[in-house]
Design an enzyme around this catalytic site. Structure first.
Site, PDB file in Angstrom:
ATOM      1  CG  ASN A   9      -1.691   1.262   1.387  1.00 41.62           C
ATOM      2  OD1 ASN A   9      -1.754   2.077   0.466  1.00 41.62           O
ATOM      3  ND2 ASN A   9      -2.313   1.447   2.553  1.00 41.62           N
ATOM      4  CG  HIS A  95      -6.058   2.182   4.910  1.00 39.00           C
ATOM      5  ND1 HIS A  95      -5.658   3.182   5.779  1.00 39.00           N
ATOM      6  CD2 HIS A  95      -5.028   1.315   4.837  1.00 39.00           C
ATOM      7  CE1 HIS A  95      -4.421   2.914   6.199  1.00 39.00           C
ATOM      8  NE2 HIS A  95      -4.022   1.783   5.644  1.00 39.00           N
ATOM      9  CD  GLU A  97      -3.168   5.869   6.477  1.00 41.09           C
ATOM     10  OE1 GLU A  97      -3.071   5.923   5.243  1.00 41.09           O
ATOM     11  OE2 GLU A  97      -2.288   5.343   7.207  1.00 41.09           O
ATOM     12  CD  GLU A 167      -3.781  -2.155   7.203  1.00 42.69           C
ATOM     13  OE1 GLU A 167      -2.724  -2.496   6.665  1.00 42.69           O
ATOM     14  OE2 GLU A 167      -4.299  -1.036   7.038  1.00 42.69           O
ATOM     15  N   GLY A 173       2.075   2.645  10.614  1.00 43.93           N
ATOM     16  CA  GLY A 173       3.033   3.720  10.432  1.00 43.93           C
ATOM     17  C   GLY A 173       3.679   4.190  11.722  1.00 43.93           C
ATOM     18  CB  SER A 205       4.711  -1.343  12.012  1.00 43.68           C
ATOM     19  OG  SER A 205       4.318   0.015  12.159  1.00 43.68           O
TER      20      SER A 205
END
Ligand code: PGA
Length: 250
Positions: A9, A95, A97, A167, A173, A205
């Site tokens: 991604n 996602h 985000e 996730e 991140g 990560s």
């Protein structure tokens, strides 16, 4: 047997020159690792060029988002039929985000998942809890709801053409990975709610030094890789770890 799967991604990273070099190296590096399916989800403007570069290669490509609408007056949006025109096989949906920064609700995510499937794109459905939700003991409740809203409107059978990615938001991140036990616990929880053959990826990560331990877990079928997908050597090392896990787990 669930085929192993590693997806990059890229998020909002890259430029035309660096993309070309990165993909050239990745295509070479994954040669011979056929036990693992590989894909990259790239920013929209690069899809045309990347479709040309990767034509005939073993590396699939896709997008990171799509509109829930097929066409119309939706300024700035990109539809599933457009992604299909550029040879996308996958699209990331939901996602964290997108959920957190762009206000995507479970219902919007369910509609995007449907829009992808309607055009033959395989959605990679992301679920995951925030740190405060984990601390409050709500992890299972959160991922169960995120999954259920999508399956309520699309049917469980839709998972035949979809991938699920767990996730944990606190691991994305941040350099803070879920331990393999934490990942396995949520994957096993999700496993009981999807089809036996549904692939469940871990994301957050994943790096060359922790990939092997995560992929060794019985219900971790691969990874959704952010930062490490931008460095050819790191992405290749993660695919190699998945290939070794595939050999061991069968
Ligand atoms: P990360 O991102 O590997 O950089 O944590 C994963 C993701 O957001 O898909």
């Amino acid at each position: 047997m669930r085929y192993r799967f590693v997806v990059g991604n890229w998020k909002m990273h890259g430029n035309r020159a660096s993309n070309r070099a990165l993909l050239e190296a990745v295509v070479k590096g994954i040669d011979g690792l056929e036990a693992v399916e590989c894909a990259v989800c790239v920013p929209f403007p690069y899809l045309g060029e990347i479709a040309g570069q990767l034509a005939g290669a073993r590396l699939a490509w896709g997008a990171q988002n799509l509109s829930e609408h097929a066409q119309g007056a939706f300024t700035g949006e990109v539809s599933a039929p457009m992604l299909v025109e550029f040879g996308c096989r996958y699209v990331i949906v939901g996602h964290s985000e997108r959920r957190q920064l762009f206000g995507e609700t479970d219902c919007v995510v369910a509609a995007k998942y449907a829009a992808a499937l309607a055009q033959g794109l395989k959605p990679i459905l992301c679920v995951g809890e925030t740190l405060s939700q984990r601390d409050a003991g709500q992890t299972e409740e959160v991922v169960e709801r995120q999954l259920r809203v999508v399956l309520d409107s699309n049917g469980k059978k839709s998972l035949e053409n979809a991938v699920v990615a767990y996730e944990p938001v606190w691991a994305i991140g941040t350099g803070r990975t879920a331990t393999q036990e934490q990942a396995q616990a949520v994957h096993a929880f999700l496993r009981a709610r999807v089809l036996p053959e549904t692939r469940i990826l871990y994301g957050g990560s994943v790096k060359p030094d922790n990939a092997a331990a995560l992929f060794a877990m019985p219900d971790v079928d691969g990874g959704l890789i952010g930062g490490a997908s931008l460095v050819a050597g790191d992405f290749i090392a993660v695919v190699q770890a998945a290939a070794r896990a595939a050999q061991r787990k069968g």
